[in-house]
Design a protein around this motif. Structure first.
Motif, PDB file in Angstrom:
ATOM      1  N   ARG A 101      -6.898   8.392   2.532  1.00 12.86           N
ATOM      2  CA  ARG A 101      -6.284   9.671   1.975  1.00 12.86           C
ATOM      3  C   ARG A 101      -6.425   8.849   0.273  1.00 12.86           C
ATOM      4  O   ARG A 101      -6.324   8.291  -0.185  1.00 12.86           O
ATOM      5  CB  ARG A 101      -4.461   9.466   1.747  1.00 12.86           C
ATOM      6  N   GLY A 102      -7.310   9.957   0.073  1.00  9.15           N
ATOM      7  CA  GLY A 102      -7.744  10.248  -1.464  1.00  9.15           C
ATOM      8  C   GLY A 102      -6.608  11.168  -2.589  1.00  9.15           C
ATOM      9  O   GLY A 102      -5.335  11.058  -2.294  1.00  9.15           O
ATOM     10  N   ARG A 103      -7.413  11.620  -3.562  1.00  7.66           N
ATOM     11  CA  ARG A 103      -5.929  11.563  -4.832  1.00  7.66           C
ATOM     12  C   ARG A 103      -6.017  12.947  -4.857  1.00  7.66           C
ATOM     13  O   ARG A 103      -6.632  13.928  -4.808  1.00  7.66           O
ATOM     14  CB  ARG A 103      -7.090  11.220  -6.382  1.00  7.66           C
ATOM     15  N   GLY A 104      -5.187  13.338  -3.625  1.00  8.06           N
ATOM     16  CA  GLY A 104      -4.439  14.399  -3.870  1.00  8.06           C
ATOM     17  C   GLY A 104      -5.230  15.318  -2.432  1.00  8.06           C
ATOM     18  O   GLY A 104      -5.059  16.202  -2.442  1.00  8.06           O
ATOM     19  N   GLY A 105      -6.294  14.819  -2.373  1.00  5.95           N
ATOM     20  CA  GLY A 105      -6.489  15.697  -1.310  1.00  5.95           C
ATOM     21  C   GLY A 105      -6.044  15.770   0.440  1.00  5.95           C
ATOM     22  O   GLY A 105      -5.460  14.797   0.838  1.00  5.95           O
ATOM     23  N   THR A 106      -7.100  16.060   1.374  1.00  8.15           N
ATOM     24  CA  THR A 106      -6.507  16.426   2.892  1.00  8.15           C
ATOM     25  C   THR A 106      -6.509  14.826   3.789  1.00  8.15           C
ATOM     26  O   THR A 106      -7.808  14.514   3.367  1.00  8.15           O
ATOM     27  CB  THR A 106      -6.823  17.028   3.477  1.00  8.15           C
TER      28      THR A 106
ATOM     29  N   ARG B  56      -8.252  12.141   5.631  1.00  5.89           N
ATOM     30  CA  ARG B  56      -9.019  12.183   6.554  1.00  5.89           C
ATOM     31  C   ARG B  56      -8.533  11.307   7.569  1.00  5.89           C
ATOM     32  O   ARG B  56      -7.911  10.293   7.254  1.00  5.89           O
ATOM     33  CB  ARG B  56     -10.036  11.881   6.108  1.00  5.89           C
TER      34      ARG B  56
ATOM     35  N   GLU C 273     -10.246   4.902  -4.965  1.00  5.06           N
ATOM     36  CA  GLU C 273     -11.085   6.388  -4.637  1.00  5.06           C
ATOM     37  C   GLU C 273      -9.888   6.775  -3.513  1.00  5.06           C
ATOM     38  O   GLU C 273      -9.488   8.081  -3.729  1.00  5.06           O
ATOM     39  CB  GLU C 273     -11.838   6.246  -4.331  1.00  5.06           C
ATOM     40  N   ASP C 274      -9.101   5.990  -2.404  1.00  2.54           N
ATOM     41  CA  ASP C 274      -8.854   6.562  -1.648  1.00  2.54           C
ATOM     42  C   ASP C 274      -7.954   5.274  -0.963  1.00  2.54           C
ATOM     43  O   ASP C 274      -7.994   3.460  -0.937  1.00  2.54           O
ATOM     44  CB  ASP C 274      -9.663   6.783   0.017  1.00  2.54           C
TER      45      ASP C 274
ATOM     46  N   PRO D  68     -16.061  11.439   2.598  1.00  4.40           N
ATOM     47  CA  PRO D  68     -16.710  11.995   2.613  1.00  4.40           C
ATOM     48  C   PRO D  68     -17.839  12.343   2.637  1.00  4.40           C
ATOM     49  O   PRO D  68     -19.937  13.134   2.602  1.00  4.40           O
ATOM     50  CB  PRO D  68     -16.022  12.604   0.891  1.00  4.40           C
TER      51      PRO D  68
END
Length: 232
Positions: free
Chosen positions: A204-209, A211, A174-175, A58
């Motif tokens: 893949r992050g913590r519950g995020g979309t 990348r 973190e990812d 990010p």
């Protein structure tokens, strides 16, 4: 393993005090050569990454004080290159099959690399000591990590601003970074050699979309031994 100018320390059957003496000497030597102090902690700027991988993060780089699950030795190696070119020190712990050829191709500066291929049962201890003086530490998947050890190391990383790349699972990372797709090119009419590989890497992050980034590695002399695939 030929690592050019990389410094390598192989763990031996020694007492705990002997190991501590070796680690203390190593830490002192690195501190004397370090261009900058890592004391800025998690407020420091991001640790730079190869241009091909910037889109996975990010803020465009590795978060100081963070731990990342990396399911690909190739990605772990690529994540070291930009930091060493900036003048940072990096370390690889518990990876006896670490590829000097892949590191060279990725642009890792061997003069800024410490390799500890066989830490024995001291992988976490060695990593913790190196985290005080390294910008990035890669820890192989063979090292056992307890919940308590993980918490103590995370606190240490937050204090120093160092980054841990774990080749395997790490609670609260973190990812999670992996190679999700690869496509070879170069074969013609059933013969020839594999000249390039188109790679898609995923974070893949913590519950995020998730990348994703895609890039091509060319002039691969031994592709199957360098590129691996993860079902991410």
């Amino acid at each position: 393993m030929k690592t050019g100018a990389a410094r390598a320390w192989d763990a031996v059957d020694a007492s705990a005090s002997s190991r501590a003496d070796v680690l203390a000497e190593l830490s002192g030597r690195i501190r004397s050569m370090q261009r900058s102090t890592l004391g800025a902690g998690s407020e420091a700027p991001v640790v730079p990454v190869a241009s091909e991988l910037v889109g996975l993060f990010p803020h465009g780089g590795l978060k100081p004080g963070g731990v990342y699950e990396v399911l690909s030795p190739l990605l772990a190696t690529m994540l070291l290159s930009a930091a060493t070119r900036r003048g940072d020190w990096v370390a690889v712990v518990g990876m006896p099959d670490f590829s000097a050829a892949a590191a060279m191709a990725a642009g890792v500066d061997f003069e800024r690399l410490i390799v500890v291929p066989h830490p024995g049962d001291q992988g976490m201890r060695v990593s913790a000591a190196l985290a005080d003086v390294m910008s990035v530490v890669v820890l192989g998947d063979a090292a056992a990590v307890s919940a308590g050890e993980a918490q103590r190391l995370e606190a240490r990383l937050r204090r120093t601003g160092s980054v841990m790349l774990r080749l395997g699972e790490w609670p609260g990372a973190e990812d999670r970074l992996a190679i999700s797709e690869r496509r070879w090119s170069g074969l013609r009419a059933g013969h020839g050699h594999l000249a390039a590989c188109r790679i898609t890497a995923t974070a893949r992050g913590r519950g995020g979309t998730p990348r994703r980034v895609s890039f091509t590695l060319s002039e691969m002399s031994d592709p199957p031994g360098v590129i691996e695939h993860s079902d991410e």
